[in-house]
Design a protein around this motif. Structure first.
Motif: not given
Length: 226
Positions: A77-99
């Motif tokens: 029905l709706k699409v949030f405009p795409p965003l872009f991310n970059r992980y490096e050098g140990g970058g991570h995103f721990g366990g979570h639930i999206d807003t």
């Protein structure tokens, strides 16, 4: 329900996006995270207002609009405009639930996040780690796809991005507000739709195909929230 959309972008389109993103100025990814997510988020991303994010996001949105598998799985029905991310050098995103509801500066302004989506823009051999790990009612799923491939998964699920220990994991991500907010109902409609498509290839003139198509649309009519 996890659904893979292969080759949403072709090799030429991936190369176009990567050439632009490789020279971009990246910001701290915690800027767009909520209080809980910010504690476990360690990456960089382009701001929603970044001109490059808008330009490249339009390419992705055009491809989504033309992709029948995405339409069948997400019933968008709706699409949030795409965003872009970059992980490096140990970058991570721990366990979570999206807003649950995301706000954007431009239309559609508010998007209920029924479905989360990650579009991989780096080939798996370019980096170590960086798997998207999703926990749902069917167990734990580890996802690391070829560049140009998209994965859809329930935004209500607990998920994480494992640390990147070599190279850089580059991706686009966005959320979808579906016409059918319940993941179980979407899964039933998706399975029914795929079955009808398969029958159309072999027995298109059979009366059962017409009946099943009617069942699909009557269920969608009952469950759709517009």
């Amino acid at each position: 329900m996890l659904v893979q959309i292969p080759e949403l972008l072709n090799a030429e389109q991936v190369a176009q996006l990567r050439a632009a993103l490789d020279g971009a100025d990246w910001d701290d990814g915690r800027i767009t995270a909520g209080p809980q997510a910010a504690r476990v988020k360690h990456n960089r991303q382009l701001l929603e207002t970044h001109p490059l994010a808008k330009q490249l996001g339009e390419i992705i949105l055009r491809q989504l609009a033309q992709n029948s598998l995405f339409t069948a799985a997400a019933l968008p029905l709706k699409v949030f405009p795409p965003l872009f991310n970059r992980y490096e050098g140990g970058g991570h995103f721990g366990g979570h639930i999206d807003t649950a509801v995301r706000l954007t500066r431009e239309a559609p302004y508010r998007v209920r996040t029924d479905i989360s989506a990650t579009l991989f823009l780096a080939a798996p051999e370019e980096y170590d780690g960086g798997e998207l790990v999703v926990d749902d009612t069917y167990g734990t799923h580890s996802v690391k796809l070829p560049a140009g491939h998209l994965i859809l998964y329930p935004a209500s699920s607990l998920h994480e991005v494992r640390p990147v220990t070599r190279g850089a994991r580059i991706a686009a991500f966005f959320w979808v507000q579906s016409m059918v907010r319940d993941d179980g109902q979407r899964a039933l409609l998706y399975d029914l739709d795929r079955s009808i498509q398969n029958l159309n290839k072999t027995v298109a003139d059979h009366p059962s195909v017409t009946q099943l198509t009617g069942v699909y649309h009557n269920l969608l009519r009952r469950w759709a929230d517009l």
